[in-house]
Design a protein around this motif. Structure first.
Motif, PDB file in Angstrom:
ATOM      1  N   ARG A   1      -7.743  29.143 -65.512  1.00 29.68           N
ATOM      2  CA  ARG A   1      -8.324  28.447 -66.663  1.00 29.68           C
ATOM      3  C   ARG A   1      -8.717  29.456 -67.746  1.00 29.68           C
ATOM      4  NH1 ARG A   1     -12.149  24.254 -63.237  1.00 29.68           N
ATOM      5  NH2 ARG A   1     -10.429  23.362 -62.029  1.00 29.68           N
ATOM      6  N   ARG A   2      -8.412  29.105 -68.933  1.00 31.57           N
ATOM      7  CA  ARG A   2      -8.667  29.992 -70.064  1.00 31.57           C
ATOM      8  C   ARG A   2     -10.157  30.048 -70.377  1.00 31.57           C
ATOM      9  NH1 ARG A   2      -5.683  29.549 -75.990  1.00 31.57           N
ATOM     10  NH2 ARG A   2      -6.295  31.630 -76.760  1.00 31.57           N
ATOM     11  N   PRO A   3     -10.713  31.218 -70.653  1.00 31.32           N
ATOM     12  CA  PRO A   3     -12.132  31.350 -70.990  1.00 31.32           C
ATOM     13  C   PRO A   3     -12.457  30.585 -72.265  1.00 31.32           C
ATOM     14  CG  PRO A   3     -11.207  33.483 -70.435  1.00 31.32           C
ATOM     15  CD  PRO A   3     -10.057  32.537 -70.561  1.00 31.32           C
ATOM     16  N   PRO A   4     -13.737  30.189 -72.446  1.00 34.03           N
ATOM     17  CA  PRO A   4     -14.123  29.433 -73.643  1.00 34.03           C
ATOM     18  C   PRO A   4     -14.094  30.312 -74.891  1.00 34.03           C
ATOM     19  CG  PRO A   4     -16.057  29.974 -72.352  1.00 34.03           C
ATOM     20  CD  PRO A   4     -14.887  30.414 -71.536  1.00 34.03           C
ATOM     21  N   ARG A   5     -14.272  29.661 -76.016  1.00 28.37           N
ATOM     22  CA  ARG A   5     -14.304  30.392 -77.288  1.00 28.37           C
ATOM     23  C   ARG A   5     -15.492  31.352 -77.307  1.00 28.37           C
ATOM     24  NH1 ARG A   5     -10.853  28.250 -80.999  1.00 28.37           N
ATOM     25  NH2 ARG A   5     -10.034  26.163 -80.528  1.00 28.37           N
ATOM     26  N   GLY A   6     -15.260  32.519 -77.919  1.00 27.12           N
ATOM     27  CA  GLY A   6     -16.294  33.545 -77.955  1.00 27.12           C
ATOM     28  C   GLY A   6     -16.234  34.506 -76.797  1.00 27.12           C
ATOM     29  N   HIS A   7     -15.351  34.245 -75.836  1.00 27.54           N
ATOM     30  CA  HIS A   7     -15.209  35.125 -74.676  1.00 27.54           C
ATOM     31  C   HIS A   7     -14.312  36.308 -75.068  1.00 27.54           C
ATOM     32  CE1 HIS A   7     -14.217  36.500 -70.614  1.00 27.54           C
ATOM     33  NE2 HIS A   7     -15.258  35.766 -70.190  1.00 27.54           N
ATOM     34  N   PRO A   8     -14.671  37.551 -74.660  1.00 30.36           N
ATOM     35  CA  PRO A   8     -13.877  38.726 -75.072  1.00 30.36           C
ATOM     36  C   PRO A   8     -12.460  38.733 -74.504  1.00 30.36           C
ATOM     37  CG  PRO A   8     -15.592  39.347 -73.519  1.00 30.36           C
ATOM     38  CD  PRO A   8     -15.871  37.954 -73.904  1.00 30.36           C
TER      39      PRO A   8
ATOM     40  N   PRO B   1     -32.776  29.772 -64.404  1.00 25.20           N
ATOM     41  CA  PRO B   1     -33.100  28.363 -64.684  1.00 25.20           C
ATOM     42  C   PRO B   1     -32.774  27.923 -66.108  1.00 25.20           C
ATOM     43  CG  PRO B   1     -35.093  29.690 -64.562  1.00 25.20           C
ATOM     44  CD  PRO B   1     -33.985  30.572 -64.100  1.00 25.20           C
ATOM     45  N   ASN B   2     -32.667  28.841 -67.026  1.00 25.12           N
ATOM     46  CA  ASN B   2     -32.384  28.476 -68.408  1.00 25.12           C
ATOM     47  C   ASN B   2     -30.892  28.442 -68.734  1.00 25.12           C
ATOM     48  OD1 ASN B   2     -35.153  28.339 -68.955  1.00 25.12           O
ATOM     49  ND2 ASN B   2     -35.245  30.542 -69.446  1.00 25.12           N
ATOM     50  N   ARG B   3     -30.036  28.757 -67.748  1.00 18.64           N
ATOM     51  CA  ARG B   3     -28.597  28.843 -68.000  1.00 18.64           C
ATOM     52  C   ARG B   3     -27.807  27.964 -67.012  1.00 18.64           C
ATOM     53  NH1 ARG B   3     -27.130  35.087 -68.030  1.00 18.64           N
ATOM     54  NH2 ARG B   3     -25.164  34.238 -68.862  1.00 18.64           N
ATOM     55  N   THR B   4     -28.425  26.915 -66.541  1.00 17.41           N
ATOM     56  CA  THR B   4     -27.762  26.093 -65.518  1.00 17.41           C
ATOM     57  C   THR B   4     -26.509  25.394 -66.036  1.00 17.41           C
ATOM     58  OG1 THR B   4     -29.248  24.271 -66.070  1.00 17.41           O
ATOM     59  CG2 THR B   4     -29.908  25.722 -64.258  1.00 17.41           C
ATOM     60  N   ASP B   5     -26.487  25.064 -67.319  1.00 19.97           N
ATOM     61  CA  ASP B   5     -25.338  24.356 -67.881  1.00 19.97           C
ATOM     62  C   ASP B   5     -24.401  25.263 -68.659  1.00 19.97           C
ATOM     63  OD1 ASP B   5     -26.185  21.908 -66.866  1.00 19.97           O
ATOM     64  OD2 ASP B   5     -27.489  21.535 -68.597  1.00 19.97           O
ATOM     65  N   ALA B   6     -24.610  26.561 -68.594  1.00 22.88           N
ATOM     66  CA  ALA B   6     -23.736  27.495 -69.311  1.00 22.88           C
ATOM     67  C   ALA B   6     -22.404  27.627 -68.583  1.00 22.88           C
ATOM     68  CB  ALA B   6     -24.415  28.866 -69.410  1.00 22.88           C
ATOM     69  N   PRO B   7     -21.290  27.831 -69.287  1.00 22.02           N
ATOM     70  CA  PRO B   7     -19.994  28.020 -68.628  1.00 22.02           C
ATOM     71  C   PRO B   7     -20.029  29.215 -67.682  1.00 22.02           C
ATOM     72  CG  PRO B   7     -19.709  27.632 -70.974  1.00 22.02           C
ATOM     73  CD  PRO B   7     -21.172  27.815 -70.757  1.00 22.02           C
ATOM     74  N   ALA B   8     -19.386  29.072 -66.555  1.00 21.74           N
ATOM     75  CA  ALA B   8     -19.405  30.136 -65.558  1.00 21.74           C
ATOM     76  C   ALA B   8     -18.769  31.416 -66.078  1.00 21.74           C
ATOM     77  CB  ALA B   8     -18.679  29.674 -64.299  1.00 21.74           C
TER      78      ALA B   8
ATOM     79  N   PRO C   1     -11.776  38.642 -62.812  1.00 23.65           N
ATOM     80  CA  PRO C   1     -11.390  37.292 -62.409  1.00 23.65           C
ATOM     81  C   PRO C   1     -12.127  36.894 -61.118  1.00 23.65           C
ATOM     82  CG  PRO C   1      -9.463  38.607 -62.941  1.00 23.65           C
ATOM     83  CD  PRO C   1     -10.621  39.551 -62.835  1.00 23.65           C
ATOM     84  N   PHE C   2     -12.658  35.668 -61.083  1.00 26.38           N
ATOM     85  CA  PHE C   2     -13.394  35.191 -59.890  1.00 26.38           C
ATOM     86  C   PHE C   2     -13.000  33.752 -59.610  1.00 26.38           C
ATOM     87  CE2 PHE C   2     -15.871  34.056 -63.551  1.00 26.38           C
ATOM     88  CZ  PHE C   2     -16.417  32.806 -63.256  1.00 26.38           C
ATOM     89  N   LEU C   3     -13.408  33.263 -58.428  1.00 24.47           N
ATOM     90  CA  LEU C   3     -13.036  31.931 -57.963  1.00 24.47           C
ATOM     91  C   LEU C   3     -14.197  30.963 -58.175  1.00 24.47           C
ATOM     92  CD1 LEU C   3     -11.352  32.918 -54.575  1.00 24.47           C
ATOM     93  CD2 LEU C   3     -10.323  32.820 -56.843  1.00 24.47           C
ATOM     94  N   MET C   4     -13.920  29.866 -58.848  1.00 19.33           N
ATOM     95  CA  MET C   4     -14.930  28.833 -59.058  1.00 19.33           C
ATOM     96  C   MET C   4     -14.213  27.527 -59.404  1.00 19.33           C
ATOM     97  SD  MET C   4     -18.073  27.966 -58.947  1.00 19.33           S
ATOM     98  CE  MET C   4     -18.627  29.631 -58.564  1.00 19.33           C
ATOM     99  N   HIS C   5     -14.563  26.462 -58.724  1.00 17.70           N
ATOM    100  CA  HIS C   5     -13.906  25.178 -58.950  1.00 17.70           C
ATOM    101  C   HIS C   5     -14.449  24.475 -60.190  1.00 17.70           C
ATOM    102  CE1 HIS C   5     -13.178  20.827 -58.430  1.00 17.70           C
ATOM    103  NE2 HIS C   5     -12.068  21.206 -57.798  1.00 17.70           N
ATOM    104  N   ASP C   6     -15.787  24.497 -60.367  1.00 23.16           N
ATOM    105  CA  ASP C   6     -16.421  23.750 -61.455  1.00 23.16           C
ATOM    106  C   ASP C   6     -16.468  24.582 -62.734  1.00 23.16           C
ATOM    107  OD1 ASP C   6     -16.777  22.100 -59.344  1.00 23.16           O
ATOM    108  OD2 ASP C   6     -18.956  22.011 -59.436  1.00 23.16           O
ATOM    109  N   ARG C   7     -16.757  23.885 -63.816  1.00 25.55           N
ATOM    110  CA  ARG C   7     -16.916  24.571 -65.103  1.00 25.55           C
ATOM    111  C   ARG C   7     -18.221  25.355 -65.138  1.00 25.55           C
ATOM    112  NH1 ARG C   7     -19.397  23.977 -69.989  1.00 25.55           N
ATOM    113  NH2 ARG C   7     -20.562  22.214 -69.148  1.00 25.55           N
ATOM    114  N   THR C   8     -19.252  24.833 -64.444  1.00 25.64           N
ATOM    115  CA  THR C   8     -20.560  25.501 -64.398  1.00 25.64           C
ATOM    116  C   THR C   8     -20.852  25.947 -62.973  1.00 25.64           C
ATOM    117  OG1 THR C   8     -21.822  23.478 -63.958  1.00 25.64           O
ATOM    118  CG2 THR C   8     -21.333  23.997 -66.268  1.00 25.64           C
TER     119      THR C   8
END
Length: 601
Positions: free
Chosen positions: A378-385, A307-314, A288-295
């Protein structure tokens, strides 16, 4: 028989003064006629008789008093220079050259219908711009949220809130300056002429104020609640300022009121009325870590590292990947709270090397300083273990991997609340819903975490009566913090701890009785001053002549003294009639007497 100019009974000194003024007026009339008549020498002196011969087909004796007033006004315009009025007209109407000014008498219409409409539009724009400026200046507490919202929509960070504030202040200053210029011109009796560029500027400002208010009302409707809360602080200042402005304006209003044409109806109406963090669940490997934004795009240097993962969920990054990112360089570059300048060299280095913090680090720091901790989960996105075990994984960190006591944790996530209570009953169950007391007690809620717009002293006391404390977020302005303090709020979440921690007491403290007393005393003093101003102008203006139908009228009989400009007009009138009678060799006493500048002996 030589025709003479008839005057009131005066001593010899008065006659010499009147004769001197008569000769001066004759020269002015002759010069004006030479400049404006098609016959260049329509009035010339007779060297033998010393009288004036009328050669123009249109004799001055046919001029009515209204035309003579125009003659006098144009003569003054030609020979007199008024720097103050010229400056006002230049700024308001872009008429910087000396021009023939059309001066209106007090009580007369100040300008044409178009200019009246422009002046009315200027007043409306002034008030709408003032409302928007006040609205947005009082919303400073939420500037960071506004910029963050725009970042999510536009994809890049920019201080739009500050730009909007500066633009609103600049437009308001521009409109206020135009209004002051218009009032000054009216006080000087000048007819208004607004330049077309200013008219366009007024329309642009009006459209900006209306559109900006409408958009912000739609996107951030809670800001109107902030505006209502601000009245609890600014109401005394707004009241005193409004009463002072009304008292100041009573002077020119009273002046024009008592000088209005008595043939018009006189109406006068005066109104006198009275630090929290968002927990981004688990990373991909369960930390578990601290982050305000989704990305990670706004608060880290992910564009340089990944640079290729700037919009990936944190949550889709592993913990070793998160530790590679810098989470402090953005703070030094953008200075979102204006605090970078207060950091010394060592603190800047520590901020520059800041990485993404884990929940374990936060809990250990709170345990060390004996502080309470509140976080959203916040709940992890789909596909998260860990998408289905995110609650239990967070509880494992609290129980097994940190040194904090469960009673120091304010558990805010509403998901699986009954399971959490069963696993750890010592956690302080906290709700973000503005629910009834019965519903809160059924879920064993002991704290509320509400937006500051729900601030209500009555509700806070009601919750406190059943041992439910209240925390408000996000409060960063001292005036808002003072309101929360006076309302009995138990704690606040802030982005400006460096400012609020220095406050030892609320910025203001006024009881309802004290406020009512201030309100009543201010109104009484204002009413007394306004009445005194009206009485003074009534006393000063009573007995003075006024204009009616293009001629001077006096209800109480002839005057022996009048103002200089009007005296000159009457002198010119007497000269024209006397000259006309002398040309006909028929001495007739003029019907309009010449008014002397000196009082009778």
């Amino acid at each position: 028989m030589d025709s003479q100019i008839h005057t009131c009974a005066h001593c010899s000194t008065d006659r010499s003064i009147t004769d001197t003024r008569t000769r001066t007026d004759q020269r002015r009339v002759r010069h004006y006629s030479q400049q404006n008549s098609p016959h260049r020498s329509s009035i010339r002196p007779n060297s033998l008789s010393g009288t004036k011969t009328m050669n123009s087909p249109v004799s001055l004796s046919r001029l009515k008093l209204g035309k003579l007033k125009v003659v006098r006004r144009q003569l003054l315009q030609r020979y007199e220079h008024q720097p103050f009025v010229s400056c006002l007209a230049g700024l308001y109407g872009c008429q910087w050259r000396r021009y023939q000014r059309a001066k209106a008498q007090p009580g007369e219409c100040c300008c044409s219908r178009l200019e009246c409409s422009s002046f009315a539009l200027l007043i409306v724009t002034f008030f709408l711009t003032l409302i928007f400026l006040y609205f947005w200046s009082e919303a400073q507490n939420d500037y960071n949220d506004f910029d963050w919202f725009n970042f999510g929509k536009l994809g890049f960070w920019f201080p739009w809130s500050v730009v909007l504030l500066v633009l609103a202040a600049a437009l308001f200053t521009y409109i206020a300056l135009l209004l002051v210029l218009a009032v000054c011109l009216l006080s000087e009796g000048q007819r208004l002429y607004l330049h077309w560029s200013h008219k366009i500027g007024i329309l642009v400002t009006l459209c900006f104020s209306i559109s900006a208010t409408a958009v912000l009302s739609d996107l951030r409707s809670k800001e109107w609640t902030t505006l209502l809360l601000s009245f609890q602080v600014s109401a005394p200042f707004l009241h005193v300022g409004g009463v002072s402005l009304m008292t100041f304006l009573s002077w020119p209003i009273a002046l024009h009121f008592f000088r209005m044409n008595k043939r018009a109806s006189k109406h006068l109406v005066v109104f006198n009325k009275n630090g929290g963090s968002g927990l981004r669940s688990c990373c991909y490997d369960g930390v578990p870590f601290l982050m305000h934004d989704r990305t990670l795009r706004r608060t880290t240097n992910i564009q340089q590292v990944f640079p290729n993962r700037t919009d990936a969920p944190a949550a889709m990054f592993t913990w070793p990947e998160l530790e590679m990112l810098s989470a402090g360089s953005w703070f030094l570059q953008r200075d979102p709270f204006g605090t970078v300048s207060s950091l010394d060299a060592d603190e800047r280095v520590r901020v520059q090397n800041q990485t993404v913090p884990s929940l374990k680090d936060l809990l250990n720091l709170a345990a060390q300083h004996e502080r309470l901790v509140i976080f959203d989960l916040r709940r992890p996105p789909r596909g998260h273990p860990y998408r289905d075990s995110w609650i239990t994984r967070t509880l494992e960190v609290i129980h097994n991997e940190s040194s904090i006591n469960s009673s120091q944790v304010l558990w805010l996530p509403p998901d699986q609340r009954s399971l959490v209570q069963e696993l750890d009953p010592e956690l302080q169950q906290t709700s973000g819903d503005h629910a009834s007391i019965e519903e809160l007690q059924e879920e064993h809620i002991v704290r509320l975490n509400l937006h500051y717009s729900y601030m209500s002293q009555e509700q806070i006391r009601k919750y406190a009566s059943v041992n439910i404390s209240t925390n408000l977020y996000v409060i960063s302005q001292p005036w808002l913090y003072s309101l929360a303090w006076c309302a009995g709020v138990h704690s606040v979440t802030t982005n400006a701890l460096h400012n609020l921690k220095t406050l030892q007491r609320p910025l203001f403290l006024m009881t309802p009785d004290e406020y009512s007393l201030m309100w009543i005393l201010t109104d009484i003093v204002s009413a007394f001053l306004i009445a005194a101003i009206f009485i003074f102008h009534w006393w000063r203006e009573r007995g003075l002549p006024f204009w009616s139908g293009g001629r001077q009228v006096n209800e109480n009989g002839p005057y022996s003294k009048f103002r200089t400009e009007l005296s000159d007009v009457w002198s010119i009138s007497s000269i024209s009639i006397s000259v006309h009678r002398e040309a006909q060799n028929s001495p007739v006493t003029p019907s309009l007497p010449t008014i002397s500048e000196e009082p009778p002996v």
